[in-house]
Design an enzyme around this catalytic site. Structure first.
Site, short mmCIF file in Angstrom:
data_model
loop_
_atom_site.label_atom_id
_atom_site.label_comp_id
_atom_site.label_asym_id
_atom_site.label_seq_id
_atom_site.Cartn_x
_atom_site.Cartn_y
_atom_site.Cartn_z
N ASP A 148 44.38 43.01 35.32
CA ASP A 148 43.88 42.08 35.49
C ASP A 148 43.67 40.71 35.25
OD1 ASP A 148 42.73 40.94 37.73
OD2 ASP A 148 40.70 42.17 38.29
C1 BGC Z 1 40.65 39.70 40.74
C2 BGC Z 1 41.99 41.03 40.77
C3 BGC Z 1 43.08 40.11 41.20
C4 BGC Z 1 43.86 39.14 40.90
C5 BGC Z 1 45.01 38.54 41.03
C6 BGC Z 1 41.52 38.65 39.32
O1 BGC Z 1 40.43 38.09 39.60
O2 BGC Z 1 39.85 40.92 40.00
O3 BGC Z 1 41.31 42.19 41.72
O4 BGC Z 1 44.09 41.49 42.24
O5 BGC Z 1 42.34 38.40 40.50
O6 BGC Z 1 44.28 37.77 42.10
#
Ligand code: BGC
Length: 750
Positions: free
Chosen positions: A284
Site C-alpha cells: 500500500d
Molecule cells: C489506500 C489504497 C489505495 C492507495 C493508492 C492508499 O492510501 O489505502 O486503498 O489504493 O492509497 O491510492
C-alpha cells in the site's frame, strides 16, 4: 404457475463464477508468456529489475521522471490520467529505454471512473452480482480509454464497525456476500481476457484484516485470532485468488503485533504456498516505509528486506526498494533470485495486458457517460437503495399528492452524492434528486424546494422557518439528509455516526408540521438515526448513490421503481453497540427476548435482579435493523421449506427449497437468504452464517420455489490450530428475508 429457481451451489462459489475471469487471464500454464518473461529477464541488469519494482505517483513530464523512465527506473505510474501524457511517458519507456519495457499505468477507480456508481457498500445492498459486475465493466471501459490498465479495487475488507470510514469501500460484514460480489467486480474490471484493451487488472485489497481496526479508527491495530482470520477475514481473498484476480495489495495495518507489510506468513505462506497464487503483490502507499512508525524496523533498508521477504513485489510510493535493493543484494542481505521472482510477476502482467504489443492509448472516441453507462449506474442506484421503514405506505407517493417539499442538504449536492474515492467523476454530470424530480415529475407535482441547510455539517438555522413553511404548504415532505462524501473513506472514521450539523433539529421541526415525512439518507455508512426514526413515516437509505442517484431516487419515490435493497451490514441503534455484526458468537449468557431497560429499572434494584445476560441497559440486544433486512412496496410470504434429506454426508450435499410468494399488489424483487447454525463446535460457531442467497422478481400473486444446494464442504471451518475441519453434528437452517427471520428446520452432518 409456480416456477423453480436453482441457485449457485454454496461451496462451489469460486468454481462457478471463476471461469469467466479465471484461468484464461491468469498466468498459470501460459507457457508462451513465461518464455517471453524469461527471455526479457535474462537481458535485464539488476538496476532495470529493481526499476520494475518501483511504482511512483505521476509527476507529469518532469525531467526527473522522464530521466528515470529512460534508465528503466520505473515499472508503474499511479495517477496519470491525461492520455497525451500517458502516451508521451510510454513512448519514452518503449522507445528510449534500453529494453523498451512499457509502463503499467494505474489509478484508484473504486466505484466508477467518470460515470460514478453507488459506493461499493451501496452496491452490496443490491445483493446482485450483475450490478457489481456492470459497475466494474463500465469503470474499466472508461478508465482504460485514458490508459489506466490497473486499478486498486475491489476492497474485500470485512468491516464489523461502521465507524471505520473505509466500511464504505467494501461489501459489508459478511464473508460470503463479500466473496460473491468481489468475484463479480473482478469479472467486470478484468473482462473476458486481460489482453482486451478495455480490461483493467484488478487488485484485491487490503490483504488482510485492515477492517478490524480497533475502535473503527483507520490504520489502527488489529487483533485477530487464527479462527477469525481464516473464517471471517480471509475467505473473500481466497475466492478472488481462485477466480483469477490479477494482483493483491498488502494492507497498512498490523495484526497481532506484526505489520502486514512485513508478515511473510500472510503473503508467502497463505497466499503463495497454500493458495498457490502467482499474481503480483503491491504494497500500500508508503506502507513499507511506515513499518518504521510501527516500530518494527529501524530504517528504510531494513524495511526493504522485511517487505521483500514478506513477498511484496512492487513498492507503491515508498521509495524504499529503488534506493536500497541493489546495495542489499551486494551485501547478501537479499537474494537476486527474490528480485527475479518479483520482476517475473510484474513482466508477466504487462505481457498479459498486451502492453508490449499495444502500449499506447492513441486517439479514441470518448466513452465517458455513455448512455448505457448512465443506464447501468441508474439501475445500480435503484437496487442499492434500502427501504427501512414505510409507515402508512407514504412511499410510493400517491396520485393524490399534488405538492412536495424538497428539503435537506443532500437534495441537490452534485459533488457529495458521488461519495468517497471519486477522483475523476465530474460533478456537473451528477443528476441530483432535486434535478430529477423537477425534470421527470415536475409536471405531476408542485415542488417547493428549500435546502434548510446548505451542507451536511451546516449548523446555521436561518433557513429553518422557510423550510417549515414549505413543508406546511406541501402534501408530503421529502428530507434528503446524510453525510458529505468527505465524511467516509480513507482516514475518515467517525466516533459519532449520527446526522451531522443541525439536520436532527431540522427533522424535528419538520415533524412538528404533521405532514407525512420521508427521510432519505445519502451516506457512506449506516447513520445513527434511532431518535429521528419515530419522527418520520418513511426511511429510505440510499448510501451515496453516484452520478445517477437522483433519477433512481425520483423513480423510487414515485413508484416507477420498487426498492429491493437489503442491508449488507448490521444497522446499529447506537454507536456504542459497535462493533456489531449478525454472525456473532452466542456467549455463555445470551440475552433473552424480554430485557429490563434503563428507564424501567426500579430504584435501588438488587444487584442481580435484572438477570445476568449479554446486552446493553440502554441499547438492548438488537440492532436497529438486522443484516439482510429491507422492505419493498409489496410483501412476500415464505412457505414450504423442504430439505431433500435430513442428513448430509462428508463430500455430499442436500437440496434446500422454499416457496416465496408476492402477496402484495406490485411487482417486486426479494432477496431470499439461507443461513445455518452449527450448534456445537470444537471452537464456538456463529449464531448464524449466510451460506446462499438468490434475488427473485415476482409479479403480484406469483410464487416461485427457490432451490439451493448446500454442500458439506460449505460447512467446513478453521479452528485455532489453523486446521480446516468438518465436524459431524446438528445444524439449524433458515431460509428467510433477513438474518433475524426465516422459516426454520434442522439437519445433521454425518
Ligand atoms: C489506500 C489504497 C489505495 C492507495 C493508492 C492508499 O492510501 O489505502 O486503498 O489504493 O492509497 O491510492
Amino acid at each position: 404457475m409456480k416456477q423453480v429457481i436453482r441457485t449457485v451451489i454454496v461451496a462451489m462459489l469460486v468454481a462457478s463464477v471463476g471461469t469467466a475471469c479465471g484461468d484464461k487471464t491468469s498466468s498459470r500454464g501460459n507457457d508462451e508468456i513465461d518464455r517471453k518473461v524469461e527471455a526479457l529477464l535474462s537481458k535485464m541488469t539488476l538496476d532495470e529489475k529493481i526499476g520494475q519494482m518501483n511504482q511512483i505517483t505521476s509527476g507529469g513530464m518532469q525531467i526527473y521522471v522522464t530521466n528515470q523512465i529512460k534508465s528503466g527506473g520505473i515499472g508503474s505510474i499511479l495517477n496519470e490520467i491525461d492520455p497525451l501524457v500517458v502516451d508521451s511517458l510510454q513512448r519514452i519507456a518503449v522507445e528510449e529505454s534500453r529494453l523498451g519495457i512499457p509502463i503499467l499505468f494505474s489509478r484508484d477507480v473504486i466505484h466508477g471512473f467518470k460515470t460514478i456508481f453507488p459506493v461499493p457498500l451501496g452496491q452490496a445492498a443490491s445483493w446482485n452480482p450483475q450490478v457489481v459486475e456492470n459497475g466494474g465493466r463500465v469503470a474499466a471501459i472508461e478508465a482504460s480509454s485514458v490508459g489506466v490498465r490497473w486499478t486498486f479495487a475491489p476492497m474485500l475488507d470485512i468491516a464489523r464497525d461502521v465507524r471505520w470510514g473505509r466500511s464504505v469501500e467494501g461489501f459489508g460484514e459478511d464473508p460470503y456476500l463479500t466473496s460473491v460480489l468481489g468475484v463479480a467486480m473482478i469479472k467486470g474490471l478484468q473482462g473476458e481476457n486481460l489482453s482486451d484493451p478495455t480490461a483493467v487488472a484488478a487488485c484485491a485489497k487490503h490483504f488482510v484484516g485492515y477492517g478490524a481496526a480497533e475502535g473503527g479508527r483507520d490504520y489502527n491495530t488489529a487483533m485477530i485470532s487464527t479462527e477469525q482470520l481464516r473464517n471471517i477475514y480471509l475467505p473473500p481473498f481466497k475466492a478472488v485468488a481462485e477466480a483469477g484476480v490479477a494482483t493483491f495489495m498488502i494492507s497498512f495495518n498490523e495484526i497481532n503485533g506484526i505489520p502486514n507489510s512485513g508478515n511473510g506468513y500472510l503473503a508467502t505462506e497463505i497466499l503463495r504456498k497454500q493458495w498457490k497464487y502467482d499474481g503480483l503483490l503491491v504494497s500500500d502507499w508508503n506502507s513499507v516505509g511506515e513499518m518504521q512508525n510501527h516500530g518494527f524496523v529501524k530504517d528504510d533498508a531494513e524495511a526493504a528486506i522485511v517487505a521483500l521477504n514478506a513477498g511484496i513485489d512492487m513498492d507503491m510510493e515508498n521509495h524504499v526498494y529503488a534506493p536500497n535493493l541493489k546495495q542489499l543484494v551486494k551485501e547478501g542481505k537479499v537474494k537476486e533470485s527474490q528480485i527475479d521472482d518479483a520482476v517475473r510477476r510484474i513482466l508477466k502482467l504487462k505481457f498479459q495486458l498486451g502492453l508490449f504489443e499495444n502500449p499506447y492509448v492513441g486517439k479514441r472516441e470518448s466513452v465517458f457517460y455513455a448512455e448505457d453507462h448512465l443506464k447501468k449506474a441508474k439501475e445500480a442506484a435503484i437496487e442499492s437503495a434500502i427501504l427501512l421503514k414505510n409507515e402508512n405506505d407514504v412511499l410510493p407517493l400517491k396520485e393524490s399528492v399534488k405538492s412536495i417539499a424538497v428539503i435537506g442538504p443532500m437534495a441537490d449536492a452534485q459533488h457529495d452524492q458521488m461519495g468517497t474515492w471519486v477522483f475523476d467523476g465530474d460533478k456537473t454530470h451528477t443528476v441530483t434528486p432535486l434535478a430529477a424530480l423537477r425534470a421527470e415529475y415536475g409536471d405531476k407535482v408542485k415542488i417547493n424546494y428549500v435546502p434548510g441547510l446548505n451542507y451536511s455539517r451546516d449548523l446555521d438555522k436561518k433557513q429553518f422557518a422557510q423550510a417549515v413553511a414549505a413543508a406546511r404548504s406541501s402534501d408530503v415532505v421529502l428530507f434528503f439528509g446524510g453525510e458529505e462524501a468527505i465524511m467516509s473513506g480513507e482516514a475518515h472514521s467517525r466516533a459519532d455516526i449520527s446526522l451531522p450539523g443541525a439536520q436532527k433539529e431540522l427533522i424535528a421541526e419538520l415533524a412538528k408540521t404533521g405532514k407525512p415525512l420521508v427521510l432519505i439518507v445519502m451516506a457512506g455508512r449506516p447513520i445513527e438515526i434511532y431518535k429521528e426514526l419515530p419522527l418520520v413515516n418513511t426511511y429510505l437509505f440510499s448510501f451515496h448513490p453516484g452520478t445517477m442517484g437522483g433519477p433512481a431516487l425520483a423513480d423510487l419515490i414515485f413508484g416507477k421503481a420498487v426498492p429491493s435493497g437489503k442491508l449488507p451490514v448490521t444497522y446499529p441503534k447506537m454507536v456504542g453497540q459497535l462493533p456489531l455484526y449478525y454472525n456473532h458468537k452466542n456467549t455463555g449468557r445470551p440475552a433473552q427476548d424480554e430485557l429490563p431497560m434503563i428507564d424501567n429499572i426500579p430504584l435501588e434494584a438488587g444487584q442481580v435482579s435484572l438477570g445476568c445476560t449479554s446486552y446493553y441497559l440502554d441499547a438492548g440486544k438488537d440492532p436497529l435493523f438486522p443484516f439482510g433486512f429491507g422492505l419493498s412496496y409489496t410483501t412476500f410470504a415464505y412457505s414450504d421449506l423442504q430439505l431433500s434429506a435430513q442428513e448430509i454426508k462428508t463430500g455430499g450435499s442436500i437440496k434446500v427449497s422454499c416457496s416465496v410468494k408476492n402477496t402484495g399488489a406490485r411487482e417486486g424483487a426479494e432477496i431470499v437468504q439461507l443461513y445455518i447454525r452449527d450448534l456445537v463446535g470444537s471452537v464456538t460457531r456463529p449464531v448464524r452464517e449466510l451460506k446462499a442467497f438468490e434475488k427473485v422478481t415476482l409479479k403480484p400473486g406469483e410464487a416461485k420455489t427457490v432451490e439451493f444446494t448446500l454442500t458439506a464442504d460449505a460447512l467446513k471451518f478453521y479452528n485455532n490450530k489453523d486446521e480446516e475441519i468438518l465436524e459431524p453434528g446438528d445444524y439449524t437452517l433458515w431460509v428467510g428475508p433477513s438474518s433475524a427471520e426465516g422459516l426454520e428446520t434442522s439437519f445433521v452432518l454425518k
